[in-house]
Enzyme design. Structure first.
Site, PDB file in Angstrom:
ATOM      1  N   GLY A 177     -21.401   8.475 -89.978  1.00 25.30           N
ATOM      2  CA  GLY A 177     -21.060   9.893 -89.851  1.00 25.30           C
ATOM      3  C   GLY A 177     -21.050  10.566 -91.209  1.00 25.30           C
ATOM      4  O   GLY A 177     -20.154  10.336 -92.009  1.00 25.30           O
TER       5      GLY A 177
ATOM      6  N   GLY B  47     -20.607  13.745 -92.095  1.00 21.66           N
ATOM      7  CA  GLY B  47     -20.121  15.119 -91.980  1.00 21.66           C
ATOM      8  C   GLY B  47     -19.271  15.461 -93.184  1.00 21.66           C
ATOM      9  O   GLY B  47     -19.533  15.002 -94.308  1.00 21.66           O
ATOM     10  N   ALA B  48     -18.223  16.259 -92.953  1.00 22.09           N
ATOM     11  CA  ALA B  48     -17.390  16.745 -94.053  1.00 22.09           C
ATOM     12  C   ALA B  48     -16.682  15.585 -94.758  1.00 22.09           C
ATOM     13  O   ALA B  48     -16.743  15.446 -95.983  1.00 22.09           O
ATOM     14  CB  ALA B  48     -16.368  17.734 -93.494  1.00 22.09           C
TER      15      ALA B  48
ATOM     16  N   GLY C  11     -17.146  12.122 -94.175  1.00 16.39           N
ATOM     17  CA  GLY C  11     -18.069  11.048 -94.534  1.00 16.39           C
ATOM     18  C   GLY C  11     -18.961  11.423 -95.703  1.00 16.39           C
ATOM     19  O   GLY C  11     -19.266  10.583 -96.557  1.00 16.39           O
TER      20      GLY C  11
ATOM     21  N   ASN D 196      -8.394  11.611 -87.830  1.00 12.05           N
ATOM     22  CA  ASN D 196      -7.048  12.057 -87.511  1.00 12.05           C
ATOM     23  C   ASN D 196      -6.510  11.318 -86.300  1.00 12.05           C
ATOM     24  O   ASN D 196      -7.260  10.737 -85.518  1.00 12.05           O
ATOM     25  CB  ASN D 196      -7.046  13.569 -87.246  1.00 12.05           C
ATOM     26  CG  ASN D 196      -6.840  14.347 -88.537  1.00 12.05           C
ATOM     27  OD1 ASN D 196      -6.125  13.903 -89.442  1.00 12.05           O
ATOM     28  ND2 ASN D 196      -7.446  15.510 -88.630  1.00 12.05           N
TER      29      ASN D 196
ATOM     30  N   LYS E 144       1.327  13.806 -90.080  1.00 10.93           N
ATOM     31  CA  LYS E 144       0.022  14.487 -90.092  1.00 10.93           C
ATOM     32  C   LYS E 144      -0.320  14.979 -88.681  1.00 10.93           C
ATOM     33  O   LYS E 144      -0.855  16.076 -88.490  1.00 10.93           O
ATOM     34  CB  LYS E 144      -1.049  13.502 -90.611  1.00 10.93           C
ATOM     35  CG  LYS E 144      -2.462  14.054 -90.703  1.00 10.93           C
ATOM     36  CD  LYS E 144      -2.726  14.722 -92.020  1.00 10.93           C
ATOM     37  CE  LYS E 144      -3.900  15.685 -92.003  1.00 10.93           C
ATOM     38  NZ  LYS E 144      -5.208  15.064 -91.965  1.00 10.93           N
TER      39      LYS E 144
ATOM     40  N   SER F  70     -10.312  22.724 -87.868  1.00  8.89           N
ATOM     41  CA  SER F  70     -11.507  22.101 -87.307  1.00  8.89           C
ATOM     42  C   SER F  70     -11.696  22.513 -85.832  1.00  8.89           C
ATOM     43  O   SER F  70     -12.813  22.822 -85.390  1.00  8.89           O
ATOM     44  CB  SER F  70     -11.322  20.600 -87.508  1.00  8.89           C
ATOM     45  OG  SER F  70     -11.820  19.871 -86.482  1.00  8.89           O
TER      46      SER F  70
ATOM     47  N   GLU G   3     -11.589  17.720 -80.708  1.00  6.71           N
ATOM     48  CA  GLU G   3     -10.959  16.407 -80.955  1.00  6.71           C
ATOM     49  C   GLU G   3      -9.566  16.446 -80.310  1.00  6.71           C
ATOM     50  O   GLU G   3      -8.553  16.342 -80.990  1.00  6.71           O
ATOM     51  CB  GLU G   3     -10.857  16.198 -82.466  1.00  6.71           C
ATOM     52  CG  GLU G   3     -10.576  14.776 -82.878  1.00  6.71           C
ATOM     53  CD  GLU G   3     -10.689  14.587 -84.383  1.00  6.71           C
ATOM     54  OE1 GLU G   3     -10.224  15.465 -85.142  1.00  6.71           O
ATOM     55  OE2 GLU G   3     -11.248  13.567 -84.799  1.00  6.71           O
TER      56      GLU G   3
HETATM   57  N1  NAP Z   1     -12.838  18.044 -92.497  1.00 11.96           N
HETATM   58  C1  NAP Z   1     -11.627  17.875 -92.969  1.00 11.96           C
HETATM   59  O1  NAP Z   1     -11.240  18.546 -93.936  1.00 11.96           O
HETATM   60  C2  NAP Z   1     -10.704  16.835 -92.388  1.00 11.96           C
HETATM   61  C3  NAP Z   1      -9.457  16.659 -92.982  1.00 11.96           C
HETATM   62  C4  NAP Z   1      -8.618  15.660 -92.500  1.00 11.96           C
HETATM   63  C5  NAP Z   1      -9.032  14.858 -91.443  1.00 11.96           C
HETATM   64  N2  NAP Z   1     -10.242  15.070 -90.856  1.00 11.96           N
HETATM   65  C6  NAP Z   1     -10.631  14.166 -89.768  1.00 11.96           C
HETATM   66  O2  NAP Z   1     -11.726  13.381 -90.227  1.00 11.96           O
HETATM   67  C7  NAP Z   1     -12.569  13.016 -89.113  1.00 11.96           C
HETATM   68  C8  NAP Z   1     -13.994  13.443 -89.415  1.00 11.96           C
HETATM   69  O3  NAP Z   1     -14.002  14.865 -89.447  1.00 11.96           O
HETATM   70  P1  NAP Z   1     -15.141  15.732 -90.132  1.00 11.96           P
HETATM   71  O4  NAP Z   1     -14.531  17.030 -90.457  1.00 11.96           O
HETATM   72  O5  NAP Z   1     -15.840  14.962 -91.197  1.00 11.96           O
HETATM   73  O6  NAP Z   1     -16.137  15.919 -88.892  1.00 11.96           O
HETATM   74  P2  NAP Z   1     -17.657  16.397 -88.950  1.00 11.96           P
HETATM   75  O7  NAP Z   1     -17.911  17.229 -90.153  1.00 11.96           O
HETATM   76  O8  NAP Z   1     -17.956  16.947 -87.590  1.00 11.96           O
HETATM   77  O9  NAP Z   1     -18.452  15.050 -89.157  1.00 11.96           O
HETATM   78  C9  NAP Z   1     -18.622  14.086 -88.152  1.00 11.96           C
HETATM   79  C10 NAP Z   1     -19.972  13.447 -88.433  1.00 11.96           C
HETATM   80  O10 NAP Z   1     -20.117  12.328 -87.567  1.00 11.96           O
HETATM   81  C11 NAP Z   1     -21.476  12.307 -87.174  1.00 11.96           C
HETATM   82  N3  NAP Z   1     -21.627  11.525 -85.962  1.00 11.96           N
HETATM   83  C12 NAP Z   1     -21.058  11.727 -84.750  1.00 11.96           C
HETATM   84  N4  NAP Z   1     -21.419  10.787 -83.891  1.00 11.96           N
HETATM   85  C13 NAP Z   1     -22.267   9.968 -84.562  1.00 11.96           C
HETATM   86  C14 NAP Z   1     -22.986   8.800 -84.230  1.00 11.96           C
HETATM   87  N5  NAP Z   1     -22.920   8.296 -83.001  1.00 11.96           N
HETATM   88  N6  NAP Z   1     -23.767   8.225 -85.170  1.00 11.96           N
HETATM   89  C15 NAP Z   1     -23.848   8.728 -86.410  1.00 11.96           C
HETATM   90  N7  NAP Z   1     -23.180   9.832 -86.807  1.00 11.96           N
HETATM   91  C16 NAP Z   1     -22.397  10.431 -85.893  1.00 11.96           C
HETATM   92  C17 NAP Z   1     -21.838  13.749 -86.951  1.00 11.96           C
HETATM   93  O11 NAP Z   1     -23.231  13.841 -86.967  1.00 11.96           O
HETATM   94  P3  NAP Z   1     -24.077  15.147 -86.639  1.00 11.96           P
HETATM   95  O12 NAP Z   1     -24.119  15.874 -87.951  1.00 11.96           O
HETATM   96  O13 NAP Z   1     -25.369  14.588 -86.205  1.00 11.96           O
HETATM   97  O14 NAP Z   1     -23.316  15.893 -85.581  1.00 11.96           O
HETATM   98  C18 NAP Z   1     -21.160  14.384 -88.150  1.00 11.96           C
HETATM   99  O15 NAP Z   1     -22.009  14.373 -89.276  1.00 11.96           O
HETATM  100  C19 NAP Z   1     -11.943  13.708 -87.897  1.00 11.96           C
HETATM  101  O16 NAP Z   1     -11.081  12.818 -87.236  1.00 11.96           O
HETATM  102  C20 NAP Z   1     -11.142  14.856 -88.517  1.00 11.96           C
HETATM  103  O17 NAP Z   1     -10.069  15.270 -87.695  1.00 11.96           O
HETATM  104  C21 NAP Z   1     -11.095  16.044 -91.302  1.00 11.96           C
END
Ligand code: NAP
Length: 319
Positions: free
Chosen positions: A24, A26-27, A29, A114, A193, A263, A275
């Site tokens: 993953g 995303g943000a 990863g 989370n 959290k 989010s 989520e």
């Molecule tokens: N963002 C923040 O600031 C933040 C802060 C604290 C906690 N969190 C937590 O961290 C976790 C990740 O959040 P995020 O913000 O990073 O989410 P995000 O930006 O939506 O990233 C998720 C990534 O996972 C990828 N993905 C999903 N299914 C997949 C699969 N089967 N194979 C490969 N890649 C896959 C998505 O790919 P696609 O691009 O192809 O959709 C996307 O790039 C969540 O639990 C969130 O609650 C986030």
């Protein structure tokens, strides 16, 4: 932005090199994969749905532009020392084909998601590998397909248990500029959290308003009631939450900029599933486990599920 550093400009340090797979990009990863790649100490591969060969990470003190090795087919993956699972919680099952290929008995799977009970959620998917739960405090933002921003949101960027696996995680990320808390009371931190997420996400997503909505007196009163209910469940679940934890959570929310979103708010704007089960769903499920009523969180869960399920149905229809 102080400088731009290419990973290839840096010498590889003569220390243990681990094979790391980030699922993953995303943000969250993107920030961690980019920072590990920039440190150039470990052998990093990213497991993604769409190919990518470089990533730019805007960090608090610099900008790094790093080459990445990406896999798009789980069949090409082999067991690694570390998996960093960085999908949203509801996407975990879709990542199962990656986990099957990447996990062996020696593998550690750090869950950067989370929610609570990360180990229970992941155990059925990772075979004999060890699950290492992590709390993410840093803020990640996707600025484009090949660009993410890393913002610090407090004293620490991540938290893990203060055990052998948590210490190994700290060692893994030693070369990346991450501030990691090792805690002997991880479950309390995870609940703390969860409490923030259990009001910030539902209220902004349901009202379609950013953090400014928490300045309203009626919303503050509602949040306190939701938090009292959730904190009682957290205490029954073993979290050592303070008597005034709900007030502290609300005070924390009010320190966030009024224009900041969450989010779930952005997922609602984008018509994506939420989520929800890992956040409000976890509060309601824990209430059921401990036979505590959760009418307010239950009502939020019903509304959020209705919106999220409709978004899932729409995306199936589009696909
Ligand atoms: N963002 C923040 O600031 C933040 C802060 C604290 C906690 N969190 C937590 O961290 C976790 C990740 O959040 P995020 O913000 O990073 O989410 P995000 O930006 O939506 O990233 C998720 C990534 O996972 C990828 N993905 C999903 N299914 C997949 C699969 N089967 N194979 C490969 N890649 C896959 C998505 O790919 P696609 O691009 O192809 O959709 C996307 O790039 C969540 O639990 C969130 O609650 C986030």
């Amino acid at each position: 932005m102080a400088s731009t550093t290419a990973a290839s400009d840096r010498p590889v340090e003569d220390r243990t090199v681990s094979k790391v797979a980030v699922i993953g990009l995303g943000a969250i990863g993107g920030v961690i994969a980019g920072s590990l790649a920039a440190a150039a100490r470990h052998d990093v591969v990213v497991c993604v749905r769409n190919g990518i060969d470089r990533l730019v990470v805007e960090r608090p003190d610099d900008v790094v532009d790093v080459p990445l090795r990406a896999l798009t087919d789980p069949a090409d993956a082999a067991p690694v020392d570390w998996v960093l699972l960085c999908t949203k919680a509801q996407q975990t099952v879709s990542a199962a084909p990656w986990l099957v290929r990447l996990c062996g008995p020696q593998t550690r799977v750090a869950v950067l998601q989370n929610g609570i009970r990360h180990t229970d959620r992941l155990k059925p998917l990772v075979g004999a590998a060890t699950v290492v739960p992590a709390i993410v405090y840093y803020n990640g933002e996707r600025l484009g397909v090949d660009r993410v921003r890393f913002r610090r949101a407090g004293e620490y960027d991540l938290a893990v248990r203060d055990d052998i696996d948590g210490r190994a995680f700290v060692e893994l990320l030693g070369s990346a500029p991450m501030r990691i808390l090792q805690s002997d009371d991880f479950d309390t931190l995870a609940w703390r959290k969860l409490l923030i997420n259990a009001v910030a996400n539902p209220i902004t997503a349901l009202t379609l308003q950013r953090q400014a909505v928490f300045r309203r007196d009626d919303i503050k009163a509602l949040c306190l009631a939701i938090l009292e209910e959730a904190a009682a469940v957290g205490r029954a679940d073993g979290a050592r939450l303070a008597p005034d934890e709900p007030e502290q959570v609300l005070a924390t929310l009010l320190t966030y900029p009024p224009e900041a979103g969450t989010s779930m708010y952005f997922d609602r704007l984008g018509g994506r599933p939420f989520e929800v089960e890992a956040l409000t769903g976890a509060v309601v499920a824990a209430g059921a486990r401990h036979r505590l009523p959760t009418p307010l969180n239950g009502m939020l869960l019903t509304l959020l599920r209705a919106i999220s399920d409709a978004a899932s149905e729409r995306s199936k229809g589009d696909g």
